[in-house]
Design a protein around this motif. Structure first.
Motif, PDB file in Angstrom:
ATOM      1  N   ARG B  23      51.393  51.263  44.621  1.00  0.00           N
ATOM      2  CA  ARG B  23      51.264  49.803  44.478  1.00  0.00           C
ATOM      3  C   ARG B  23      49.984  49.326  45.128  1.00  0.00           C
ATOM      4  N   THR B  24      49.712  49.864  46.341  1.00  0.00           N
ATOM      5  CA  THR B  24      48.491  49.489  47.038  1.00  0.00           C
ATOM      6  C   THR B  24      47.279  49.806  46.161  1.00  0.00           C
ATOM      7  N   LYS B  25      47.308  51.012  45.601  1.00  0.00           N
ATOM      8  CA  LYS B  25      46.147  51.432  44.828  1.00  0.00           C
ATOM      9  C   LYS B  25      45.955  50.575  43.581  1.00  0.00           C
ATOM     10  N   ILE B  26      47.065  50.207  42.950  1.00  0.00           N
ATOM     11  CA  ILE B  26      46.935  49.374  41.752  1.00  0.00           C
ATOM     12  C   ILE B  26      46.396  47.994  42.135  1.00  0.00           C
ATOM     13  N   LEU B  27      46.944  47.435  43.224  1.00  0.00           N
ATOM     14  CA  LEU B  27      46.500  46.108  43.661  1.00  0.00           C
ATOM     15  C   LEU B  27      45.036  46.139  44.068  1.00  0.00           C
ATOM     16  N   LEU B  28      44.658  47.178  44.823  1.00  0.00           N
ATOM     17  CA  LEU B  28      43.280  47.258  45.290  1.00  0.00           C
ATOM     18  C   LEU B  28      42.326  47.466  44.116  1.00  0.00           C
ATOM     19  N   THR B  29      42.787  48.207  43.091  1.00  0.00           N
ATOM     20  CA  THR B  29      41.932  48.382  41.926  1.00  0.00           C
ATOM     21  C   THR B  29      41.729  47.043  41.221  1.00  0.00           C
ATOM     22  N   THR B  30      42.796  46.247  41.166  1.00  0.00           N
ATOM     23  CA  THR B  30      42.667  44.908  40.574  1.00  0.00           C
ATOM     24  C   THR B  30      41.672  44.073  41.385  1.00  0.00           C
ATOM     25  N   ALA B  31      41.804  44.151  42.700  1.00  0.00           N
ATOM     26  CA  ALA B  31      40.889  43.407  43.568  1.00  0.00           C
ATOM     27  C   ALA B  31      39.458  43.893  43.360  1.00  0.00           C
ATOM     28  N   TYR B  32      39.320  45.196  43.195  1.00  0.00           N
ATOM     29  CA  TYR B  32      37.999  45.790  42.994  1.00  0.00           C
ATOM     30  C   TYR B  32      37.374  45.281  41.697  1.00  0.00           C
ATOM     31  N   ILE B  33      38.196  45.193  40.648  1.00  0.00           N
ATOM     32  CA  ILE B  33      37.691  44.700  39.363  1.00  0.00           C
ATOM     33  C   ILE B  33      37.231  43.256  39.518  1.00  0.00           C
ATOM     34  N   THR B  34      38.025  42.452  40.246  1.00  0.00           N
ATOM     35  CA  THR B  34      37.643  41.067  40.510  1.00  0.00           C
ATOM     36  C   THR B  34      36.299  41.034  41.223  1.00  0.00           C
ATOM     37  N   MET B  35      36.178  41.911  42.223  1.00  0.00           N
ATOM     38  CA  MET B  35      34.952  41.979  43.012  1.00  0.00           C
ATOM     39  C   MET B  35      33.746  42.238  42.104  1.00  0.00           C
ATOM     40  N   ILE B  36      33.900  43.173  41.183  1.00  0.00           N
ATOM     41  CA  ILE B  36      32.786  43.510  40.286  1.00  0.00           C
ATOM     42  C   ILE B  36      32.356  42.304  39.478  1.00  0.00           C
ATOM     43  N   PHE B  37      33.348  41.548  39.004  1.00  0.00           N
ATOM     44  CA  PHE B  37      33.002  40.399  38.173  1.00  0.00           C
ATOM     45  C   PHE B  37      32.420  39.266  39.003  1.00  0.00           C
ATOM     46  N   LEU B  38      32.631  39.296  40.313  1.00  0.00           N
ATOM     47  CA  LEU B  38      32.103  38.247  41.185  1.00  0.00           C
ATOM     48  C   LEU B  38      30.682  38.554  41.643  1.00  0.00           C
ATOM     49  N   VAL B  39      30.250  39.802  41.453  1.00  0.00           N
ATOM     50  CA  VAL B  39      28.898  40.169  41.899  1.00  0.00           C
ATOM     51  C   VAL B  39      27.893  39.320  41.141  1.00  0.00           C
ATOM     52  N   GLY B  40      27.014  38.636  41.897  1.00  0.00           N
ATOM     53  CA  GLY B  40      26.142  37.652  41.280  1.00  0.00           C
ATOM     54  C   GLY B  40      24.842  38.206  40.749  1.00  0.00           C
ATOM     55  N   SER B  41      24.251  39.192  41.415  1.00  0.00           N
ATOM     56  CA  SER B  41      22.972  39.738  40.949  1.00  0.00           C
ATOM     57  C   SER B  41      22.977  41.252  41.169  1.00  0.00           C
ATOM     58  N   PRO B  42      22.128  41.959  40.411  1.00  0.00           N
ATOM     59  CA  PRO B  42      22.159  43.431  40.467  1.00  0.00           C
ATOM     60  C   PRO B  42      22.101  43.988  41.882  1.00  0.00           C
ATOM     61  N   LEU B  43      21.389  43.334  42.766  1.00  0.00           N
ATOM     62  CA  LEU B  43      21.239  43.853  44.119  1.00  0.00           C
ATOM     63  C   LEU B  43      22.576  43.972  44.841  1.00  0.00           C
ATOM     64  N   TRP B  44      23.432  42.990  44.603  1.00  0.00           N
ATOM     65  CA  TRP B  44      24.689  42.948  45.333  1.00  0.00           C
ATOM     66  C   TRP B  44      25.683  44.032  44.896  1.00  0.00           C
ATOM     67  N   TYR B  45      25.322  44.844  43.893  1.00  0.00           N
ATOM     68  CA  TYR B  45      26.190  45.964  43.525  1.00  0.00           C
ATOM     69  C   TYR B  45      26.253  47.003  44.637  1.00  0.00           C
ATOM     70  N   VAL B  46      25.397  46.798  45.635  1.00  0.00           N
ATOM     71  CA  VAL B  46      25.447  47.666  46.806  1.00  0.00           C
ATOM     72  C   VAL B  46      26.857  47.686  47.410  1.00  0.00           C
ATOM     73  N   VAL B  47      27.509  46.516  47.421  1.00  0.00           N
ATOM     74  CA  VAL B  47      28.832  46.441  48.058  1.00  0.00           C
ATOM     75  C   VAL B  47      29.871  47.293  47.324  1.00  0.00           C
ATOM     76  N   PRO B  48      30.097  47.064  45.999  1.00  0.00           N
ATOM     77  CA  PRO B  48      31.043  47.960  45.312  1.00  0.00           C
ATOM     78  C   PRO B  48      30.604  49.421  45.350  1.00  0.00           C
ATOM     79  N   ALA B  49      29.291  49.650  45.372  1.00  0.00           N
ATOM     80  CA  ALA B  49      28.811  51.040  45.431  1.00  0.00           C
ATOM     81  C   ALA B  49      29.272  51.692  46.723  1.00  0.00           C
TER      82      ALA B  49
END
Lengths: 307, 267
Positions: B23-49
């Motif tokens: 459950r944790t992993k599914i929820l965190l993956t959902t959060a991660y997907i949200t995070m990706i869509f919230l990234v504003g500019s290419p530079l900030w992909y450092v965080v999900p990376a």
């Protein structure tokens, strides 16, 4: 058209952690007109072995030579091999797919590329061989037939290729006693009348005993015994040790010998076992009493072949 | 030919990530997907990376395994990149050559969307690489349970997934057998043009469907014989429990998500 198998080894998934050797260094020759029984416990490699004889499986090592042609070489026409060596799978009724019985039986001949009239002729011939009435079943969907009939249609589908060698993998599995007897009688006739070489895989000694001219006994991927049924079935203890048995007749004589009765060890068919028992009684004096007693003990057995 | 089919991509292991509650992993993956869509500019992909790097490091996954998950996506990636590069317009023209125009905005957008795709796939494959299919469907079942109020059949859905997964190897075996049986009758699955090949599938697919339906009937009967009557009042063999490790994972992820949101507001 002899089939020669030379040092055949087959390993599933070689090189992976799941690799397992199904056949190990098997060599033999199958001559024209033989009726070979392949016996073995579940997982002994019998099915893997027969699938090499028409090129469905490629050996990991070794060669298979059909009619002088090494079928394990590259560039060999496998269609040609499959015309010569027909293989009926276990539960072959699950391979039926056409709208009508006639079309399904015609699948093989069509793949060979025969003419329409030739195909039609072969469909009629094949259905006749499996004792189905062409007029009755040809236009029927195979899925409307009974289990036993479906199996016959499936066998007809292989026979329609007119193979010189017919391989049957557990042809009687899951059939009721009557269906079993019918299929066995049919196989016997195919061998006798059409002079087909027959290779039958089975673990039922009573099915194979009266039919085969030679038996191959496999255990853990190796050929452990080979010989006429008479030679093989007298090795009672060895057969038992690898999870097989001997026909009921041979088993009966074996147990009586254990009890101390002087009986021969190379008999296995019901008539010869009956005669042996009769002569044992006769030698003890009262022949007429012996006959009735022996007949009593033999007849209920005859009526329940599944015992 | 059928040997190449692997069941999912689950890599068994015993790392922190493997041990996390599904459950944790599914929820965190959902959060991660949200995070990706919230990234504003290419530079900030450092965080999900960094986030994915940490997760895969902890899970003992190699860079190559992650890279393999992008492979089936390569054409889509190239298409996304090229389309964005040439057709998104913009004012700062960098290259102007015949009918080809490349603007600064186009390049940024192309990189942005390609990164988004790559990170989506890589991140979610950390989930599928470290969670067994059965654990996944268990997790989904429990997470979807609240939807019962609107009569959503969460248990039935999870049971269907489990059964489907269970029967994949069986069906592969069956396919192999039917294929051989038809080949023994001279069928040819490997040559001819597209239409001939599609036609050659009929002798394979009809028996396969027939036997799949037969199996389904038999399975239903066997389940009923063992008193299966849906999820009502059913207990489980392996009860899922959140542990300290799950809490830590939630905290780390929340921090990463917060950084991305702050970064977005700075733009």
């Amino acid at each position: 058209m002899p089939i020669e198998v030379e040092h055949l080894t087959h390993t599933y998934l070689p090189g992976s952690p799941f690799s397992s050797t199904a056949i190990h260094d098997l060599s033999l020759t199958i001559e024209d007109g033989e009726f070979i029984g392949v016996l073995g416990h579940t997982g002994s490699g019998k099915t893997t072995f027969v699938q090499h004889l028409n090129g469905l499986l490629k050996p990991t090592e070794g060669r298979v030579i059909v009619d002088g042609v090494d079928i394990t070489r590259k560039g060999v026409s496998l269609l040609d091999v499959r015309r010569k060596v027909g293989l009926v799978f276990q539960y072959p009724e699950y391979q039926l797919f056409e709208e009508t019985v006639a079309k399904d039986v015609a699948f093989g001949p069509k793949n060979i590329g025969l003419s329409k009239t030739e195909i039609d002729e072969r469909v009629r011939w094949a259905l006749e061989q499996v004792e189905l009435d062409f007029g009755e079943v040809a236009g029927v969907s195979p899925f409307e037939l009974s289990g036993g009939q479906m199996r016959r249609v499936a066998i007809a589908g292989v026979l329609a290729m007119k193979p010189k060698t017919l391989i049957l993998d557990e042809p009687t599995a899951g059939l009721d006693p009557r269906g079993r007897r019918a299929i066995l009688a049919m196989i016997r006739r195919l061998h006798a009348e059409n002079s087909m070489t027959v290779i039958m895989v089975s673990h039922n000694m009573d099915d194979i005993g009266p039919l085969a001219t030679r038996l191959l006994v496999m255990n853990r991927g190796e050929l452990v015994m080979e010989g006429t049924p008479r030679e093989v079935f007298r090795r009672h203890d060895e057969m038992l040790a690898i999870g097989l048995g001997v026909p009921r007749g041979a088993e009966l004589l074996y147990r009586l010998r254990q009890e101390g009765y002087p009986l021969p060890d190379d008999l296995y068919t019901l008539p010869e076992v009956r005669d042996a028992l009769l002569s044992l009684y006769a030698s003890k004096g009262d022949a007429s009493a012996a006959r009735t007693q022996a007949a009593d003990s033999a007849s209920p057995k005859e009526a329940t072949p599944d015992a | 030919m059928l040997k190449d089919i692997t069941l999912g991509q689950y890599m068994p292991g015993n790392t922190v990530v493997h041990r996390l509650d599904p459950r944790t992993k599914i929820l965190l993956t959902t959060a991660y997907i949200t995070m990706i869509f919230l990234v504003g500019s290419p530079l900030w992909y450092v965080v999900p990376a960094l986030y994915v790097a940490l997760a895969s490091r902890l899970a003992g996954l190699s860079f190559g395994q992650l890279l393999k998950s992008i492979k089936p996506l390569r054409f889509l990636l190239i298409l996304t990149f090229v389309l964005n590069l040439f057709f998104s317009g913009g004012t700062t023209i960098w290259v102007h050559w015949g009918f080809i125009t490349i603007a600064k905005e186009g390049v940024l957008l192309a990189v942005h969307f390609s990164m988004r795709l790559i990170f989506l796939v890589v991140g979610t494959s950390v989930l599928t690489l470290t969670t067994s299919p059965v654990a996944l469907s268990d997790g989904i079942e429990i997470l979807l349970k609240p939807l019962k109020v609107v009569h959503f059949p969460s248990h039935e859905l999870a049971m269907m997934m489990t059964i489907a997964l269970r029967f994949i190897p069986t069906l592969i075996e069956e396919t192999d057998k039917i294929m051989k049986a038809q080949q023994a009758r001279g069928a040819d699955f490997e040559s001819g043009n597209l239409i001939a090949r599609a036609k050659a599938m009929v002798p394979l697919l009809v028996p396969l469907f027939v036997s799949a339906f037969r199996r389904a009937g038999e399975l239903a009967m066997a389940m009923e014989a063992r008193c299966y009557h849906g999820g009502e009042g059913r207990t489980r063999l392996r009860v899922l429990r959140f542990t300290m490790e799950d809490t830590k994972a939630f905290l780390v992820s929340a921090a990463a998500l917060a950084v991305v949101i702050v970064g977005r507001s700075l733009l």
